[in-house]
Design a protein around this motif. Structure first.
Motif, PDB file in Angstrom:
ATOM      1  N   ASP A   2       5.691  40.705 -17.605  1.00 33.19           N
ATOM      2  CA  ASP A   2       5.357  41.605 -18.517  1.00 33.19           C
ATOM      3  C   ASP A   2       4.451  41.080 -19.749  1.00 33.19           C
ATOM      4  N   VAL A   3       3.358  41.616 -20.035  1.00 33.21           N
ATOM      5  CA  VAL A   3       2.487  40.996 -21.142  1.00 33.21           C
ATOM      6  C   VAL A   3       2.412  42.244 -22.227  1.00 33.21           C
ATOM      7  N   ALA A   4       2.618  42.129 -23.510  1.00 34.30           N
ATOM      8  CA  ALA A   4       2.347  43.174 -24.289  1.00 34.30           C
ATOM      9  C   ALA A   4       0.937  43.590 -24.176  1.00 34.30           C
ATOM     10  N   ILE A  59       7.611  40.530  -6.943  1.00 30.66           N
ATOM     11  CA  ILE A  59       7.041  40.231  -7.725  1.00 30.66           C
ATOM     12  C   ILE A  59       6.025  41.509  -8.311  1.00 30.66           C
ATOM     13  N   MET A  60       6.474  42.135  -9.433  1.00 28.49           N
ATOM     14  CA  MET A  60       5.679  43.295  -9.860  1.00 28.49           C
ATOM     15  C   MET A  60       4.962  43.032 -11.167  1.00 28.49           C
ATOM     16  N   GLY A  61       4.136  43.750 -11.475  1.00 21.94           N
ATOM     17  CA  GLY A  61       3.387  43.555 -12.946  1.00 21.94           C
ATOM     18  C   GLY A  61       2.090  44.181 -12.920  1.00 21.94           C
ATOM     19  N   VAL A  62       1.494  44.478 -14.021  1.00 23.98           N
ATOM     20  CA  VAL A  62       0.108  45.092 -14.049  1.00 23.98           C
ATOM     21  C   VAL A  62      -0.801  44.114 -13.803  1.00 23.98           C
ATOM     22  N   THR A  63      -2.185  44.549 -13.854  1.00 24.69           N
ATOM     23  CA  THR A  63      -3.414  43.671 -13.436  1.00 24.69           C
ATOM     24  C   THR A  63      -3.527  42.618 -14.463  1.00 24.69           C
ATOM     25  N   GLY A  64      -3.420  41.368 -14.022  1.00 23.49           N
ATOM     26  CA  GLY A  64      -3.631  40.099 -14.820  1.00 23.49           C
ATOM     27  C   GLY A  64      -2.363  39.539 -15.456  1.00 23.49           C
ATOM     28  N   THR A  65      -1.327  39.794 -14.955  1.00 24.10           N
ATOM     29  CA  THR A  65       0.019  39.264 -15.582  1.00 24.10           C
ATOM     30  C   THR A  65       0.716  38.161 -15.208  1.00 24.10           C
ATOM     31  N   GLY A  66      -0.288  37.597 -14.030  1.00 24.40           N
ATOM     32  CA  GLY A  66       0.433  36.325 -13.380  1.00 24.40           C
ATOM     33  C   GLY A  66       1.136  36.401 -12.154  1.00 24.40           C
ATOM     34  N   LYS A  67       1.070  37.418 -11.581  1.00 27.61           N
ATOM     35  CA  LYS A  67       2.036  37.795 -10.274  1.00 27.61           C
ATOM     36  C   LYS A  67       1.691  36.648  -9.036  1.00 27.61           C
ATOM     37  N   SER A  68       0.519  36.487  -8.994  1.00 31.56           N
ATOM     38  CA  SER A  68       0.115  35.354  -8.125  1.00 31.56           C
ATOM     39  C   SER A  68       0.642  34.175  -8.419  1.00 31.56           C
ATOM     40  N   ARG A  69       0.505  33.914  -9.805  1.00 31.73           N
ATOM     41  CA  ARG A  69       0.827  32.481 -10.007  1.00 31.73           C
ATOM     42  C   ARG A  69       2.460  32.173 -10.056  1.00 31.73           C
ATOM     43  N   LEU A  70       3.025  33.009 -10.397  1.00 33.20           N
ATOM     44  CA  LEU A  70       4.646  33.097 -10.099  1.00 33.20           C
ATOM     45  C   LEU A  70       5.047  32.723  -8.719  1.00 33.20           C
ATOM     46  N   SER A  71       4.185  33.592  -7.852  1.00 37.86           N
ATOM     47  CA  SER A  71       4.548  33.529  -6.642  1.00 37.86           C
ATOM     48  C   SER A  71       4.582  32.155  -5.960  1.00 37.86           C
ATOM     49  N   ILE A  72       3.265  31.489  -6.334  1.00 36.32           N
ATOM     50  CA  ILE A  72       3.000  30.027  -5.915  1.00 36.32           C
ATOM     51  C   ILE A  72       4.318  29.176  -6.527  1.00 36.32           C
ATOM     52  N   ASP A  73       4.550  29.400  -7.847  1.00 41.54           N
ATOM     53  CA  ASP A  73       5.633  28.472  -8.488  1.00 41.54           C
ATOM     54  C   ASP A  73       6.862  28.593  -7.687  1.00 41.54           C
ATOM     55  N   LEU A  74       7.221  29.779  -7.344  1.00 39.49           N
ATOM     56  CA  LEU A  74       8.475  29.858  -6.594  1.00 39.49           C
ATOM     57  C   LEU A  74       8.448  29.405  -5.196  1.00 39.49           C
ATOM     58  N   ALA A  75       7.336  29.789  -4.686  1.00 39.97           N
ATOM     59  CA  ALA A  75       6.962  28.965  -3.142  1.00 39.97           C
ATOM     60  C   ALA A  75       7.306  27.687  -3.313  1.00 39.97           C
ATOM     61  N   GLY A  76       6.930  27.075  -4.420  1.00 40.16           N
ATOM     62  CA  GLY A  76       6.896  25.611  -4.363  1.00 40.16           C
ATOM     63  C   GLY A  76       8.194  25.000  -4.402  1.00 40.16           C
ATOM     64  N   CYS A  77       9.322  25.918  -4.570  1.00 36.13           N
ATOM     65  CA  CYS A  77      10.581  25.791  -4.694  1.00 36.13           C
ATOM     66  C   CYS A  77      11.549  25.897  -3.525  1.00 36.13           C
ATOM     67  N   TYR A  78      10.954  27.047  -2.847  1.00 31.79           N
ATOM     68  CA  TYR A  78      11.759  27.520  -1.621  1.00 31.79           C
ATOM     69  C   TYR A  78      10.698  27.508  -0.457  1.00 31.79           C
ATOM     70  N   CYS A  91      -8.234  48.114 -18.218  1.00 29.20           N
ATOM     71  CA  CYS A  91      -7.254  48.716 -19.054  1.00 29.20           C
ATOM     72  C   CYS A  91      -6.573  49.852 -18.999  1.00 29.20           C
ATOM     73  N   LYS A  92      -7.172  50.989 -18.511  1.00 24.00           N
ATOM     74  CA  LYS A  92      -6.750  52.225 -18.176  1.00 24.00           C
ATOM     75  C   LYS A  92      -5.656  52.087 -16.907  1.00 24.00           C
ATOM     76  N   LEU A  93      -6.171  51.233 -15.905  1.00 21.09           N
ATOM     77  CA  LEU A  93      -5.342  50.714 -14.697  1.00 21.09           C
ATOM     78  C   LEU A  93      -4.079  49.948 -15.283  1.00 21.09           C
ATOM     79  N   ALA A  94      -4.178  49.174 -16.248  1.00 22.32           N
ATOM     80  CA  ALA A  94      -2.841  48.634 -16.538  1.00 22.32           C
ATOM     81  C   ALA A  94      -1.835  49.462 -17.378  1.00 22.32           C
ATOM     82  N   CYS A  95      -2.502  50.509 -17.965  1.00 22.41           N
ATOM     83  CA  CYS A  95      -1.556  51.429 -18.653  1.00 22.41           C
ATOM     84  C   CYS A  95      -0.822  52.091 -17.472  1.00 22.41           C
ATOM     85  N   ARG A  96      -1.554  52.374 -16.385  1.00 19.74           N
ATOM     86  CA  ARG A  96      -0.986  53.389 -15.272  1.00 19.74           C
ATOM     87  C   ARG A  96       0.111  52.487 -14.457  1.00 19.74           C
TER      88      ARG A  96
END
Length: 329
Positions: free
Chosen positions: A160-162, A40-59, A242-247
């Protein structure tokens, strides 16, 4: 009637029946399949950890952290580590295990993460790698000896988040971190003349406070002056995030567009434009649900689309619910 004998390489998964009327097919023997890994990839703050827990609850799954600052021990607020409650019992690896004074390189990550993956699959579980350090992920997947790709099939998800929406969220998150004790946490860690190019002191939220703590420890200037330095430090943390997110976004786009990585984008923007129950409902519908669809298809070796920008089809009551309510990481 022709009888087809199938050797299923992953016995815990049931594959759809193949219609055989009018066909005279030989016995099918499949070569041993590669082990499965979800990233699970994504820039800072986009919910990567949250999605990992969601998936781990199903597998039956365990999570491997791939955030280069969260591998260090300490500064849990500054590095935005997932809390024990948020883990909901899902085992996590490479989280807060490294001496904060040491450097942990991409090579160190590859070696440690490889051991963790072997251990997880050896116990019949699915490794889920989650974190924003794309250089770590790239070093692992495209290693020089081709070891990862020869051993594992990988499913790459991208939350991804705008950017305008994410920048507002990141700014608000810094304020919440300050309220949670960020300044006090970093103050305890502060040392005069620290080297901010090594170890955990490279983390955003640490070097920005240097001028403020110098003035505080030396009692230079009045309280108004020190308050101004504190305000400047907090604003600098927001800007640097914010600069980190852009990079980070540019790195993901490079991996997808130049290196040809098959990354499945999930648009979570609407979740961040709302709050409370509405945000959680949208997360379940537009992020967790589509993410589970992609992973299910990956586990069963079915084809799937590269992007999900709307909710997945099907019965909403059967979709996973957001398990880390209100916390996007």
């Amino acid at each position: 009637m022709t009888i087809i004998t199938m050797m299923i390489c992953q016995p815990q998964l049931s594959l759809p029946q193949i219609p055989t009327r009018g066909l005279d097919l030989p016995v099918i023997q499949c070569r041993p399949q590669k082990e499965k890994v979800v990233v699970i990839m994504g820039v800072t703050g986009t919910g990567k950890s949250r999605l990992s827990i969601d998936l781990a609850g199903c597998y039956p799954a365990e999570v491997i952290n791939s955030d280069k600052m969260q591998v260090y021990e300490g500064l849990d607020i500054a590095t935005n580590k997932i809390t024990e409650d948020e883990c909901t019992g899902v085992p996590h690896h490479l989280l807060g295990i490294v001496d904060p004074e040491k450097d942990f390189t991409a090579e160190n990550f590859v070696a440690t993460a490889s051991l963790a993956m072997k251990s997880i699959v050896g116990r019949g579980k699915l490794p889920i790698i989650a974190g924003g350090s794309n250089s770590f992920i790239e070093a692992l997947i495209d290693d020089r000896n081709y070891e990862f790709r020869s051993r594992y099939d990988v499913c790459l998800l991208w939350t991804d988040v705008a950017m305008p929406v994410l920048h507002r969220f990141v700014s608000d998150r810094v304020d919440r971190m300050v309220s949670a004790g960020l300044v006090e946490e970093v103050r305890k860690f502060y040392k005069p003349n620290s080297d901010y190019t090594k170890g955990i002191r490279r983390a955003i939220g640490v070097p920005e406070f240097d001028s403020y703590f110098r003035a505080e420890f030396s009692s230079s200037g009045d309280k108004k002056y020190r308050d101004k330095l504190l305000e400047q430090a907090i604003n600098e943390i927001k800007i640097n995030n914010c600069k980190l997110a852009c990079r980070q976004l540019k790195k993901i786009q490079r991996l997808r567009n130049e290196k040809g990585w098959d990354i499945h984008r999930i648009d979570a923007t609407a979740c961040f434009q709302n709050s409370g129950e509405k945000s959680d409902e949208l997360w379940s519908e537009m992020v967790a649900g589509p993410g589970l669809v992609i992973v299910n298809q990956f586990m069963l070796n079915f084809g799937h689309d590269r992007s999900f920008v709307t909710a997945a089809d099907g019965d909403r009551s059967k979709r996973p619910t957001a398990m880390v309510t209100g916390a996007y990481r």
